[in-house]
Scaffold this active site. Structure first.
Site, PDB file in Angstrom:
ATOM      1  N   SER A   1       0.821  -1.216   0.000  1.00 54.59           N
ATOM      2  CA  SER A   1       0.000   0.000   0.000  1.00 54.59           C
ATOM      3  C   SER A   1       0.848   1.255   0.000  1.00 54.59           C
ATOM      4  CB  SER A   1      -0.847   0.062   1.277  1.00 54.59           C
ATOM      5  OG  SER A   1      -1.727  -1.000   1.358  1.00 54.59           O
TER       6      SER A   1
ATOM      7  N   HIS B   1      -1.249  -2.991  -7.272  1.00 54.31           N
ATOM      8  CA  HIS B   1      -1.930  -2.549  -6.054  1.00 54.31           C
ATOM      9  C   HIS B   1      -3.437  -2.695  -6.239  1.00 54.31           C
ATOM     10  CE1 HIS B   1      -3.139   0.771  -3.041  1.00 54.31           C
ATOM     11  NE2 HIS B   1      -2.878  -0.331  -2.386  1.00 54.31           N
TER      12      HIS B   1
ATOM     13  N   GLU C   1      -3.982  -0.503  -9.658  1.00 53.07           N
ATOM     14  CA  GLU C   1      -2.850   0.376  -9.965  1.00 53.07           C
ATOM     15  C   GLU C   1      -1.665  -0.505 -10.376  1.00 53.07           C
ATOM     16  OE1 GLU C   1      -3.706   4.280  -7.161  1.00 53.07           O
ATOM     17  OE2 GLU C   1      -2.495   2.685  -6.268  1.00 53.07           O
TER      18      GLU C   1
ATOM     19  N   ASN D   1      -3.698   6.059  -2.614  1.00 54.97           N
ATOM     20  CA  ASN D   1      -3.327   6.209  -1.197  1.00 54.97           C
ATOM     21  C   ASN D   1      -2.644   7.536  -0.887  1.00 54.97           C
ATOM     22  OD1 ASN D   1      -4.519   3.871  -0.489  1.00 54.97           O
ATOM     23  ND2 ASN D   1      -2.649   2.650  -0.365  1.00 54.97           N
TER      24      ASN D   1
HETATM   25  C1  HSC Z   1      -4.750   5.454   7.332  1.00 58.23           C
HETATM   26  C2  HSC Z   1      -4.257   4.749   6.105  1.00 58.23           C
HETATM   27  C3  HSC Z   1      -5.249   3.965   5.419  1.00 58.23           C
HETATM   28  C4  HSC Z   1      -4.918   3.573   4.015  1.00 58.23           C
HETATM   29  C5  HSC Z   1      -5.583   2.347   3.566  1.00 58.23           C
HETATM   30  C6  HSC Z   1      -5.083   1.894   2.247  1.00 58.23           C
HETATM   31  C7  HSC Z   1      -5.495   0.484   1.924  1.00 58.23           C
HETATM   32  C8  HSC Z   1      -5.194   0.028   0.517  1.00 58.23           C
HETATM   33  O1  HSC Z   1      -3.859   0.178   0.127  1.00 58.23           O
HETATM   34  C9  HSC Z   1      -6.105   0.554  -0.540  1.00 58.23           C
HETATM   35  C10 HSC Z   1      -7.545   0.126  -0.355  1.00 58.23           C
HETATM   36  O2  HSC Z   1      -7.961  -0.983  -0.591  1.00 58.23           O
HETATM   37  S1  HSC Z   1      -8.528   1.362   0.225  1.00 58.23           S
HETATM   38  C11 HSC Z   1     -10.105   0.618   0.380  1.00 58.23           C
HETATM   39  C12 HSC Z   1     -10.856   0.691  -0.885  1.00 58.23           C
HETATM   40  N1  HSC Z   1     -12.175   0.174  -0.654  1.00 58.23           N
HETATM   41  C13 HSC Z   1     -13.230   0.952  -0.399  1.00 58.23           C
HETATM   42  O3  HSC Z   1     -13.122   2.170  -0.381  1.00 58.23           O
HETATM   43  C14 HSC Z   1     -14.494   0.223  -0.132  1.00 58.23           C
HETATM   44  C15 HSC Z   1     -15.623   1.143   0.176  1.00 58.23           C
HETATM   45  N2  HSC Z   1     -16.815   0.388   0.413  1.00 58.23           N
HETATM   46  C16 HSC Z   1     -17.609  -0.092  -0.595  1.00 58.23           C
HETATM   47  O4  HSC Z   1     -17.336   0.108  -1.764  1.00 58.23           O
HETATM   48  C17 HSC Z   1     -18.821  -0.864  -0.173  1.00 58.23           C
HETATM   49  O5  HSC Z   1     -19.152  -0.533   1.143  1.00 58.23           O
HETATM   50  C18 HSC Z   1     -18.653  -2.425  -0.308  1.00 58.23           C
HETATM   51  C19 HSC Z   1     -18.520  -2.813  -1.787  1.00 58.23           C
HETATM   52  C20 HSC Z   1     -17.450  -2.953   0.460  1.00 58.23           C
HETATM   53  C21 HSC Z   1     -19.879  -3.124   0.271  1.00 58.23           C
HETATM   54  O6  HSC Z   1     -21.005  -2.615  -0.339  1.00 58.23           O
HETATM   55  P1  HSC Z   1     -22.334  -2.278   0.469  1.00 58.23           P
HETATM   56  O7  HSC Z   1     -23.329  -1.795  -0.505  1.00 58.23           O
HETATM   57  O8  HSC Z   1     -21.927  -1.406   1.610  1.00 58.23           O
HETATM   58  O9  HSC Z   1     -22.742  -3.662   1.090  1.00 58.23           O
HETATM   59  P2  HSC Z   1     -23.269  -4.981   0.397  1.00 58.23           P
HETATM   60  O10 HSC Z   1     -24.705  -4.825  -0.051  1.00 58.23           O
HETATM   61  O11 HSC Z   1     -22.953  -6.057   1.393  1.00 58.23           O
HETATM   62  O12 HSC Z   1     -22.354  -5.204  -0.881  1.00 58.23           O
HETATM   63  C22 HSC Z   1     -22.558  -4.590  -2.159  1.00 58.23           C
HETATM   64  C23 HSC Z   1     -22.252  -5.564  -3.247  1.00 58.23           C
HETATM   65  O13 HSC Z   1     -20.902  -6.024  -3.197  1.00 58.23           O
HETATM   66  C24 HSC Z   1     -20.866  -7.453  -3.035  1.00 58.23           C
HETATM   67  N3  HSC Z   1     -19.767  -7.776  -2.134  1.00 58.23           N
HETATM   68  C25 HSC Z   1     -19.346  -7.058  -1.076  1.00 58.23           C
HETATM   69  N4  HSC Z   1     -18.270  -7.630  -0.514  1.00 58.23           N
HETATM   70  C26 HSC Z   1     -17.996  -8.742  -1.249  1.00 58.23           C
HETATM   71  C27 HSC Z   1     -16.987  -9.717  -1.168  1.00 58.23           C
HETATM   72  N5  HSC Z   1     -16.036  -9.697  -0.221  1.00 58.23           N
HETATM   73  N6  HSC Z   1     -17.002 -10.696  -2.088  1.00 58.23           N
HETATM   74  C28 HSC Z   1     -17.931 -10.745  -3.044  1.00 58.23           C
HETATM   75  N7  HSC Z   1     -18.898  -9.828  -3.167  1.00 58.23           N
HETATM   76  C29 HSC Z   1     -18.937  -8.847  -2.281  1.00 58.23           C
HETATM   77  C30 HSC Z   1     -22.218  -7.812  -2.462  1.00 58.23           C
HETATM   78  O14 HSC Z   1     -22.604  -9.130  -2.766  1.00 58.23           O
HETATM   79  C31 HSC Z   1     -23.138  -6.762  -3.122  1.00 58.23           C
HETATM   80  O15 HSC Z   1     -23.526  -7.092  -4.446  1.00 58.23           O
HETATM   81  P3  HSC Z   1     -24.992  -6.674  -5.048  1.00 58.23           P
HETATM   82  O16 HSC Z   1     -24.871  -6.979  -6.519  1.00 58.23           O
HETATM   83  O17 HSC Z   1     -25.160  -5.219  -4.753  1.00 58.23           O
HETATM   84  O18 HSC Z   1     -25.961  -7.538  -4.326  1.00 58.23           O
HETATM   85  N1  NAD Z   2      -6.061  -4.262   3.837  1.00 56.44           N
HETATM   86  C1  NAD Z   2      -6.217  -3.537   2.727  1.00 56.44           C
HETATM   87  O1  NAD Z   2      -7.281  -2.936   2.536  1.00 56.44           O
HETATM   88  C2  NAD Z   2      -5.128  -3.463   1.709  1.00 56.44           C
HETATM   89  C3  NAD Z   2      -5.434  -2.953   0.430  1.00 56.44           C
HETATM   90  C4  NAD Z   2      -4.424  -2.897  -0.554  1.00 56.44           C
HETATM   91  C5  NAD Z   2      -3.142  -3.349  -0.258  1.00 56.44           C
HETATM   92  N2  NAD Z   2      -2.881  -3.846   0.996  1.00 56.44           N
HETATM   93  C6  NAD Z   2      -1.528  -4.369   1.246  1.00 56.44           C
HETATM   94  O2  NAD Z   2      -1.577  -5.788   1.054  1.00 56.44           O
HETATM   95  C7  NAD Z   2      -0.659  -6.431   1.956  1.00 56.44           C
HETATM   96  C8  NAD Z   2      -1.425  -7.421   2.814  1.00 56.44           C
HETATM   97  O3  NAD Z   2      -2.434  -6.740   3.525  1.00 56.44           O
HETATM   98  P1  NAD Z   2      -3.674  -7.529   4.161  1.00 56.44           P
HETATM   99  O4  NAD Z   2      -4.658  -6.508   4.560  1.00 56.44           O
HETATM  100  O5  NAD Z   2      -4.079  -8.657   3.274  1.00 56.44           O
HETATM  101  O6  NAD Z   2      -2.977  -8.116   5.474  1.00 56.44           O
HETATM  102  P2  NAD Z   2      -3.449  -9.334   6.394  1.00 56.44           P
HETATM  103  O7  NAD Z   2      -2.875  -9.090   7.731  1.00 56.44           O
HETATM  104  O8  NAD Z   2      -4.914  -9.555   6.258  1.00 56.44           O
HETATM  105  O9  NAD Z   2      -2.730 -10.603   5.711  1.00 56.44           O
HETATM  106  C9  NAD Z   2      -1.347 -10.751   5.608  1.00 56.44           C
HETATM  107  C10 NAD Z   2      -1.072 -12.253   5.504  1.00 56.44           C
HETATM  108  O10 NAD Z   2       0.305 -12.443   5.187  1.00 56.44           O
HETATM  109  C11 NAD Z   2       0.754 -13.567   5.917  1.00 56.44           C
HETATM  110  N3  NAD Z   2       2.218 -13.481   6.004  1.00 56.44           N
HETATM  111  C12 NAD Z   2       2.959 -12.616   6.733  1.00 56.44           C
HETATM  112  N4  NAD Z   2       4.269 -12.846   6.519  1.00 56.44           N
HETATM  113  C13 NAD Z   2       4.337 -13.867   5.620  1.00 56.44           C
HETATM  114  C14 NAD Z   2       5.417 -14.571   4.990  1.00 56.44           C
HETATM  115  N5  NAD Z   2       6.684 -14.245   5.249  1.00 56.44           N
HETATM  116  N6  NAD Z   2       5.117 -15.561   4.116  1.00 56.44           N
HETATM  117  C15 NAD Z   2       3.832 -15.887   3.857  1.00 56.44           C
HETATM  118  N7  NAD Z   2       2.781 -15.253   4.416  1.00 56.44           N
HETATM  119  C16 NAD Z   2       3.037 -14.263   5.290  1.00 56.44           C
HETATM  120  C17 NAD Z   2       0.052 -13.476   7.256  1.00 56.44           C
HETATM  121  O11 NAD Z   2       0.011 -14.726   7.895  1.00 56.44           O
HETATM  122  C18 NAD Z   2      -1.339 -12.990   6.822  1.00 56.44           C
HETATM  123  O12 NAD Z   2      -2.224 -14.062   6.570  1.00 56.44           O
HETATM  124  C19 NAD Z   2       0.039  -5.307   2.712  1.00 56.44           C
HETATM  125  O13 NAD Z   2       1.215  -4.964   2.051  1.00 56.44           O
HETATM  126  C20 NAD Z   2      -0.981  -4.159   2.642  1.00 56.44           C
HETATM  127  O14 NAD Z   2      -0.397  -2.901   2.774  1.00 56.44           O
HETATM  128  C21 NAD Z   2      -3.835  -3.919   1.982  1.00 56.44           C
END
Ligand code: HSC
Ligand code: NAD
Length: 310
Positions: free
Chosen positions: A144, A165, A177, A215
């Protein structure tokens, strides 16, 4: 071009989605992201080996893949449950699990790493994979926040290294990405793009800049939401309601932090703070640190800022 999930699965079943040169894929890390990537790769006709540290973890990964597939199949095959069962059986037959990364990459065209967000752990893994994988195997990280080049230097195949990504939940989020470092060859980059498209994703080309595109914008936004609560300006519930109803986001920042995992958020912000100590956007958060120290890592453990819905 990606398609809505139903149309996408239909076109896969009918063979209309273009196939890439990559057929055998190894995914290392079977957590939130690795399991989702494995599911979609197998659903789009790739042979997938999913690797994690123990058989118990892999059992959980498998069961989360089955649950997610059931959701997909229930909708897609509502009128033909038998065809749904056949689709699910075919997908699961293309997916196997392994605890030994070296064995898992022996015939791999592409390795996607999705393990813990820690540079040293990722480098150690790739250094050992570099010795075990065939020469043609392409390596990609799903990090990430860590620069791809800092991971790639652990290998002697930087021309065959890039970033893929994905977004959580992988079966639903359409974006991928695709990141290149200066050393990534055109052939590798084109293969990564083609693979992303073969998985049904919309790809965007990214440089190896902090947080790539999404991100770089999302992390400061989510951290500012946490700081707003720390300053006593609003509750998490009100911030989430405000951003959903006022800005049209599907989840508020606290719901999203729980969904992503508080540990992953902490790894990201701590890493960026260490690298850019003078940038206040990347300041660590005492509140986030407190939740992580208490083991409240979000939905994956049942509690984060909120208690997870059963
Ligand atoms: C501080 C630092 C933080 C940084 C973080 C960075 C992390 C990372 O690097 C980047 C990211 O990922 S960032 C994160 C980016 N992500 C976001 O931003 C996510 C934002 N959230 C969303 O987009 C929505 O809330 C969801 C799609 C998660 C759920 O949707 P909802 O409307 O609230 O609830 P719903 O009605 O239950 O589901 C809707 C539909 O999706 C379907 N389905 C769901 N999960 C499923 C699964 N696992 N499998 C299969 N299907 C799945 C479900 O069946 C349904 O289909 P239908 O055809 O409509 O019946
Ligand atoms: N959580 C998110 O929404 C998200 C979205 C995009 C990218 N990512 C990135 O994806 C990666 C995984 O994130 P996650 O949320 O799936 O984490 P997670 O904690 O759900 O899963 C990580 C998994 O890796 C396994 N693991 C750790 N070290 C290992 C090794 N040496 N060999 C094999 N397996 C090992 C752990 O047992 C665990 O099951 C991170 O780099 C994270 O930044 C996370």
């Amino acid at each position: 071009m990606s398609l809505p999930i139903r149309a996408f699965i239909r076109s896969f079943s009918s063979g209309s989605i273009q196939r890439s040169a990559i057929k055998n894929v190894t995914i290392i890390g079977g957590g939130l992201m690795g399991a989702g990537i494995a599911q979609v790769a197998a659903s789009t006709g790739h042979n997938v080996v999913l690797v994690d540290q123990t058989k118990d973890i892999l059992k959980k990964s498998h069961s989360s893949i089955e649950k997610s597939l059931q959701r997909v199949v229930k909708k897609q095959y509502a009128e033909d449950p038998k065809a749904g069962e056949a689709f699910m059986a075919k997908v699961l037959s293309q997916l196997c699990t392994e605890t030994d990364p070296a064995a898992a990459v022996k015939s791999s065209d592409l390795v996607i790493e999705a393990i813990v967000e820690n540079l040293e752990v990722k480098k150690k893994l790739f250094a050992s994979l570099d010795k075990a994988a065939p020469k043609h195997t392409i390596f990609a990280s799903n990090t990430s926040s860590i620069p791809i080049k800092e991971i790639a230097v652990a290998t002697k195949r930087m021309d065959k290294f890039g970033g893929l990504h994905y977004f959580n939940p992988v079966p639903v989020m359409k974006l991928l990405e695709v990141i290149r470092i200066p050393e990534t060859s055109d052939d590798t980059f084109n293969k990564l793009l083609a693979f992303g498209k073969a998985m049904g994703k919309v790809t965007v080309n990214c440089k190896d800049t902090p947080g790539f595109i999404v991100n770089r914008l999302l992390v400061p936004y989510m951290m500012e939401a946490v700081r707003m609560v720390e300053r006593g300006e609003a509750t998490p519930q009100d911030v989430d309601t405000a951003m959903k109803l006022g800005a049209g986001y599907p989840m508020g920042p606290f719901e999203l932090t729980d969904y992503v995992g508080l540990d992953t958020c902490k790894f990201i912000i701590d890493g960026w703070h260490a690298k850019y100590p003078n940038n206040p956007l990347f300041d660590p958060s005492p509140l986030l640190n407190k939740y992580v120290a208490e083991g409240k890592l979000g939905n994956k453990v049942g509690e984060g800022f909120y208690k997870a819905k059963k």
